[in-house]
Motif scaffolding. Structure first.
Motif, mmCIF file in Angstrom:
data_model
loop_
_atom_site.group_PDB
_atom_site.id
_atom_site.type_symbol
_atom_site.label_atom_id
_atom_site.label_comp_id
_atom_site.label_asym_id
_atom_site.label_seq_id
_atom_site.Cartn_x
_atom_site.Cartn_y
_atom_site.Cartn_z
ATOM 1 N N HIS A 167 3.669 1.648 -1.570
ATOM 2 C CA HIS A 167 4.080 1.833 -2.963
ATOM 3 C C HIS A 167 2.967 2.495 -3.785
ATOM 4 N N GLU A 168 1.710 2.256 -3.396
ATOM 5 C CA GLU A 168 0.578 2.795 -4.149
ATOM 6 C C GLU A 168 0.209 4.216 -3.753
ATOM 7 N N ALA A 169 0.823 4.761 -2.692
ATOM 8 C CA ALA A 169 0.438 6.081 -2.170
ATOM 9 C C ALA A 169 0.621 7.171 -3.215
ATOM 10 N N GLU A 170 -0.368 8.050 -3.300
ATOM 11 C CA GLU A 170 -0.326 9.171 -4.251
ATOM 12 C C GLU A 170 -0.474 10.529 -3.573
ATOM 13 N N LYS A 171 -1.114 10.571 -2.403
ATOM 14 C CA LYS A 171 -1.397 11.857 -1.746
ATOM 15 C C LYS A 171 -0.679 12.004 -0.405
ATOM 16 N N GLU B 285 8.125 12.230 -4.991
ATOM 17 C CA GLU B 285 6.954 12.252 -5.872
ATOM 18 C C GLU B 285 5.906 13.269 -5.434
ATOM 19 N N ASP C 223 -3.432 7.640 1.949
ATOM 20 C CA ASP C 223 -4.367 8.315 1.033
ATOM 21 C C ASP C 223 -5.815 8.337 1.537
ATOM 22 N N LYS D 261 0.820 -1.210 0.000
ATOM 23 C CA LYS D 261 0.000 0.000 0.000
ATOM 24 C C LYS D 261 0.860 1.269 0.000
ATOM 25 N N LYS E 255 8.629 8.508 -2.072
ATOM 26 C CA LYS E 255 7.311 9.152 -2.115
ATOM 27 C C LYS E 255 7.412 10.656 -1.866
ATOM 28 N N VAL F 5 4.398 13.300 -2.365
ATOM 29 C CA VAL F 5 3.466 12.755 -1.369
ATOM 30 C C VAL F 5 3.770 13.377 0.000
ATOM 31 N N ASN G 186 -10.964 10.861 1.809
ATOM 32 C CA ASN G 186 -11.066 10.238 0.492
ATOM 33 C C ASN G 186 -12.503 10.313 -0.030
#
Length: 518
Positions: free
Chosen positions: A170-174, A202, A260, A168, A199, A204, A323
């Protein structure tokens, strides 16, 4: 020889050594000042006796548990010259009014952004009043509402928990929020840290909270500055200063990860290599966690942000971190059974939410109670509830460690075995090593996974959290793991504890007397 000298130097110049020396010097100074009044022996002695008597009367009349009263009254009476003064210095919770007011304000702010959802217990009143009342209690005093549309995944080992957490992360975007009592340098933390640094690059928002006492032996001094230099926003909970104070008792024992606003984790598992059995610290380490997805994650997001703002002395909007679920996602989540209710326990509000959640489950049980706990230090109310349930025909089973992490706490745990077994409670010790999970499964209908140990510190002094579940899909996995773990346990028989030698019984009794300090 070089390694020995290097090891000695490391111990001598460690932060813990400095703190210990500072505390001992303060104690010596206080005693020296008091002894300096020997010239006025009669006046000083009389004043000390009167002070200790006044303190004893005060303690007896305080609205605190009898066990905690006893653990202070006895030393004060045994050492009346110093006892009263030391109690005033060390036993009082001196959290400032300003700190309480600030935390209260943040709790009010949390309440404003959390959904009410009280139609859930209303609908349950006709079918299950016990469950509805437990939901109301947690909502009113644990500060967080119940949820439908929430998936729960029980993670039965540290290895499974971190496999999912890393996936999870690795999947973080925010944003990534991590809050742990212990973070230990090692293979696991290095792997997580590499992801966090990536992150940050990126864009985050990465934030970390760790407890200063919990990490005193596992992280370098001022490690938060190292993380900040990497772009990881960091808070240290209740930093230890070299001054004798009861404030050091209040620790952040929570373990929370939120990614997220879509997924959250909690449970007994800290970040350290022993939790995934990279090395054996106390034999095989058995632990557990729960991952939730869906609307219930919002409670953990608010839980983290409330403490973050408290530590940073900031006020930020919480809603940008909520979210937004698509129509398709909500339709999928609507198929999830049961009710999920994250909750929070704070030593600042005078309400023992964690203990009362446990007591509600025990006293309402009709068929079975299955408990895993690393420490079993029970006050009179908890002991009475468990033994009464067993005497009433409820099948009560408790798993504790066979190999302890703290020998003295384990001896106190074992001191309760005789009374529990004699009342019909089945006690099992996890023979491969140390079990650190904190779980309740009641009547195959209720479950709790959280950070709350069955000891005084967790129940009364620490910041804690957990997830209460009713008829959630993960209960089946929790039950399966419990009975699989039983297969690796030794059931303790009454004859094993009743035949202990009198020195051992005496030693356990003395340790048990002072169990509120452990």
């Amino acid at each position: 020889m070089y390694r020995v000298i290097k090891g000695i130097k490391k111990v001598m110049f460690h932060r813990v050594a400095y703190l210990l020396v500072a505390f001992l010097l303060q104690i010596a100074l206080i005693i020296g000042v008091l002894l300096g009044f020997q010239a006025y022996f009669v006046v000083f002695y009389g004043f000390s006796i009167l002070l200790s008597i006044a303190v004893v009367i005060w303690v007896i009349n305080k609205n605190i548990h009898p066990e905690y009263k006893l653990v202070w009254v006895i030393p004060i009476l045994l050492f009346p010259i110093f006892g009263g003064l030391f109690y005033l210095m060390m036993a009082q919770n001196r959290i400032s009014r300003n700190a309480r007011r600030k935390m209260g304000h943040l709790m009010e702010k949390s309440g404003e952004v959390l959904p009410k959802n009280m139609e859930i217990p209303k609908k349950m009143d006709e079918t299950n009043r016990d469950a509805a009342n437990q939901i109301r209690y947690i909502n009113d005093f644990g500060l967080y509402p119940p949820y439908k549309k929430t998936q729960t995944y029980y993670l039965e080992t540290g290895e499974r928990k971190f496999e999912k957490l890393i996936e999870k992360l690795h999947e973080a975007e925010k944003f990534i929020f991590l809050e742990y009592f212990i973070i230990a340098e090692g293979k696991l933390w290095n792997k997580i840290l590499d992801i966090l640094k990536q992150k940050v690059k990126e864009g985050v928002d990465v934030r970390v909270i760790y407890d200063d006492v919990g990490c005193m032996l596992t992280l370098p001094k001022n490690y938060h500055l190292t993380l900040e230099a990497m772009g990881i926003k960091t808070c240290v909970f209740n930093p230890v200063i070299p001054v004798l104070s009861s404030l050091h008792n209040n620790r952040d024992h929570r373990k929370i990860a939120v990614i997220d606003g879509k997924v959250a984790f909690t449970g007994g598992i800290n970040i350290g290599d022993e939790y995934i059995n990279v090395y054996e610290k106390h034999g095989h380490w058995k632990d557990s966690s729960v991952m939730i997805q869906g609307e219930g994650v919002w409670s953990f997001t608010v839980m983290f942000l409330s403490l973050w703002d408290y530590l940073r002395d900031e006020v930020e909007g919480f809603l940008p971190f909520k979210n937004k679920y698509s129509k398709e996602e909500l339709q999928k989540l609507e198929k999830e059974p049961g009710v999920v209710q994250p909750f929070f326990d704070s030593p600042l509000d005078g309400e023992t939410v964690g203990e009362n959640v446990y007591l509600n489950l025990i006293t309402k049980a009709k068929k079975t109670i299955c408990i895993t706990t690393p420490y079993l230090i029970l006050d009179h109310g908890m002991l009475t509830a468990i033994t009464s349930a067993a005497k009433s025909g409820v099948d009560v089973r408790i798993i504790t460690p066979h190999i302890p992490d703290k020998w003295y706490v384990h001896k106190v745990t074992r001191s309760y075995y005789g009374m529990l077994i004699n009342s019909g409670v089945k006690i099992y010790e996890y023979t491969p090593g140390f079990i650190h999970s904190k779980t309740f499964i009641v009547d195959d209908e209720y479950g709790v996974v959280g950070t709350i140990n069955m000891d005084y510190r967790s129940l009364y002094l620490h910041f804690e959290c957990g997830v209460w579940m009713h008829e959630a899909s993960s209960l089946e996995a929790m039950k399966a793991d419990f009975f699989e773990t039983l297969g690796k346990c030794h059931q303790v028989e009454f004859r094993e504890v009743s035949g202990a030698s009198w020195p051992r019984v005496l030693g356990r009794s003395v340790l048990r007397l002072f169990s509120p300090w452990m």
